[in-house]
Scaffold this motif. Structure first.
Motif, PDB file in Angstrom:
ATOM      1  N   PHE A  85      -5.421  -1.747  -2.867  1.00 58.07           N
ATOM      2  CA  PHE A  85      -6.452  -1.254  -1.964  1.00 58.07           C
ATOM      3  C   PHE A  85      -7.773  -1.990  -2.085  1.00 58.07           C
ATOM      4  CE2 PHE A  85      -3.512   2.269  -2.413  1.00 58.07           C
ATOM      5  CZ  PHE A  85      -3.265   2.535  -1.086  1.00 58.07           C
ATOM      6  N   THR A 117       2.445   1.654  -3.376  1.00 59.98           N
ATOM      7  CA  THR A 117       1.442   2.063  -4.352  1.00 59.98           C
ATOM      8  C   THR A 117       1.123   3.537  -4.212  1.00 59.98           C
ATOM      9  OG1 THR A 117       0.521  -0.129  -4.245  1.00 59.98           O
ATOM     10  CG2 THR A 117      -0.858   1.563  -5.183  1.00 59.98           C
ATOM     11  N   ARG A 118       0.987   3.993  -2.944  1.00 56.51           N
ATOM     12  CA  ARG A 118       0.671   5.399  -2.730  1.00 56.51           C
ATOM     13  C   ARG A 118       1.754   6.287  -3.333  1.00 56.51           C
ATOM     14  NH1 ARG A 118      -0.727   4.884   2.840  1.00 56.51           N
ATOM     15  NH2 ARG A 118      -2.799   4.065   2.474  1.00 56.51           N
ATOM     16  N   TYR A 124      -3.352   0.002  -8.295  1.00 58.29           N
ATOM     17  CA  TYR A 124      -4.175   0.582  -7.231  1.00 58.29           C
ATOM     18  C   TYR A 124      -5.239  -0.410  -6.780  1.00 58.29           C
ATOM     19  CZ  TYR A 124      -6.998   3.922  -4.711  1.00 58.29           C
ATOM     20  OH  TYR A 124      -7.679   4.563  -3.738  1.00 58.29           O
ATOM     21  N   GLN A 161       0.818  -1.211   0.000  1.00 60.25           N
ATOM     22  CA  GLN A 161       0.000   0.000   0.000  1.00 60.25           C
ATOM     23  C   GLN A 161       0.851   1.260   0.000  1.00 60.25           C
ATOM     24  OE1 GLN A 161      -2.920  -0.222   3.054  1.00 60.25           O
ATOM     25  NE2 GLN A 161      -4.226  -1.533   1.803  1.00 60.25           N
ATOM     26  N   THR A 162       1.928   1.249   0.792  1.00 62.60           N
ATOM     27  CA  THR A 162       2.782   2.437   0.830  1.00 62.60           C
ATOM     28  C   THR A 162       3.443   2.674  -0.515  1.00 62.60           C
ATOM     29  OG1 THR A 162       3.244   1.769   3.084  1.00 62.60           O
ATOM     30  CG2 THR A 162       4.562   3.561   2.193  1.00 62.60           C
TER      31      THR A 162
END
Lengths: 314, 121
Positions: free
Chosen positions: A229, A186-187, A225, A183-184
């Motif tokens: 998520f 990807t962000r 994404y 997630q990190t």
């Protein structure tokens, strides 16, 4: 023959014929029912069917099928080997690789290379070729993508409630153990990938790239994404309505903007849209806008393929 | 007899492998992989046909528009078209395979044919 081997009309071909003759959404309902129905029931009915004695005995069918399969295997192996050998032999007689005088390098190529930039305004001659000289070809290609997305949607969208509930349960299980590293990253990465995709699309007429490659990059960002998520977050902005609106608008804009060829006798020269100064961002006539259309179609189609295969819905 | 067309020979070997997979393997997914390999082989062949040694990619640099400066742009455009169509085709094939698997619970084409012929699943 088909009727005798298939007394209840369960084969795909028989269903397709029924679908054609009845012309409504029966096919879909039938497929759904066949998936949902308990497996034992139709088999028992087939055994009880009165036209059973008219069928070919099972052993004869099996023997014939085995013979046919062996014949098929041998013939297929021979054919594959034969075609491959023939093709490899043919390549040795082709004009040699990288030679200037090869027959493919003819006057069409000369015209594209010498006059392409002046006539289309595109510095990237491949883009100028596929979005100006051969724009209808590219329109057809975008339509192939759109049609494929429609076909996959028809085949894979979860139709009945049980399937949908099952998929949602899977989804919840998946969301519980989400990966903080993924997630990190990807962000951090998704904005950069999106920016790079936009750059490739917008500079399609100036540098290598264009709608197809840039659209694939954008689609990859969205798929990343979705993976990081889950579809709960991705589904907030990517709904079926958005997908439909964007692809249909892009394709319609493309088709309408190239329709002026019909009114000018399929001759692009007396157009009101000028090529502009080659090398500027806003130049090359319609090419940047067509690139944006193609990019949007490719991006949304890639995302739709992935989402449909992953969870049966967009 | 000219044995220096390495790219074309490689493309045809790839095509042969793909065709063999397509014809001889009974697993639907492997058939689709073979199909994609034949596609890639044809793209390699077309791209190799467009190359002219010692020339640059067809993007006008320094305002040079002489035909002697750049490689053939037509195969590049054709391959661009082909890749997209091949992706679309693979997606439809895979979706059909998913449907078949849901219906017959196997990917073996022979078993699917048997079950379809018997009318059951």
């Amino acid at each position: 023959m088909a009727r005798r081997l298939d007394p209840k009309g369960q084969s795909l071909y028989a269903r397709f014929l029924r679908y054609l003759s009845e012309g409504d959404d029966r096919l879909d309902r039938e497929v759904m029912h066949a998936v949902d129905a308990p497996p034992a029931q139709p088999a028992a009915e087939t055994v009880k069917a009165p036209e059973l004695p008219a069928r070919v005995p099972e052993a004869v069918v099996r023997r014939h099928t085995r013979a046919a399969r062996i014949f098929y295997l041998v013939a297929a192996a021979l054919m594959a080997a034969g075609i491959s050998l023939l093709l490899i032999l043919t390549t040795t007689d082709l004009p040699s690789f990288g030679d200037d005088g090869n027959p493919v390098n003819n006057e069409v190529v000369r015209r594209y290379l010498e006059d392409g930039m002046r006539e289309t305004g595109s510095v990237n001659l491949v883009t100028g070729m596929i979005l100006d000289y051969r724009a209808f070809d590219t329109l057809g290609e975008s339509n192939v993508l759109f049609t494929a997305a429609c076909a996959v949607m028809i085949l894979l969208r979860a139709g009945n409630r049980e399937e949908r509930i099952e998929i949602e349960a899977d989804e919840r299980m998946e969301n519980r153990n989400q990966d903080p590293i993924l997630q990190t990253v990807t962000r951090l990465l998704v904005p950069l990938i999106l920016m790079f995709g936009c750059y490739v699309i917008l500079n399609g007429h100036l540098s290598p790239g264009g709608g197809f490659s840039g659209g694939a990059v954008l689609g990859a960002a969205m798929i990343l994404y979705l993976n990081a998520f889950g579809s709960g977050s991705a589904g907030r902005f990517m709904t079926l309505a958005v997908h439909r609106a964007v692809t249909v608008t892009a394709l319609s804009f493309y088709a309408l903007s190239k329709a002026y060829s019909f009114f000018t006798g399929a001759n692009h020269l007396p157009s009101v849209i000028t090529p502009g100064t080659p090398g500027n961002l806003f130049s090359a006539g319609l090419i940047p806008y067509l690139n944006i259309c193609v990019g949007l179609v490719v991006c949304f189609t890639m995302y739709a393929f992935f989402a449909l295969f992953r969870k049966g819905d967009i | 007899m000219d044995l220096t067309n390495y790219f074309e020979i490689a493309a045809m070997i790839l095509f042969g492998i793909g065709l063999t997979l397509l014809l001889l393997n009974r697993n639907m997914i492997k058939k689709i992989i073979g199909f994609s390999m034949t596609d890639s082989a044809i793209f390699l062949y077309l791209a190799a046909k467009g190359y002219i040694s010692g020339r640059k990619a067809p993007i006008v640099t320094d305002g040079i528009t002489a035909a002697e400066a750049y490689v053939n742009p037509i195969p590049s455009g054709l391959v661009l078209t082909g890749i997209v169509v091949s992706v679309a085709g693979s997606a439809v094939l895979l979706a059909l395979t998913v449907r078949l698997y849901r219906m017959y619970h196997t990917l073996d084409l022979d078993e699917i044919t048997d079950k379809a012929r018997k009318g059951g699943r």
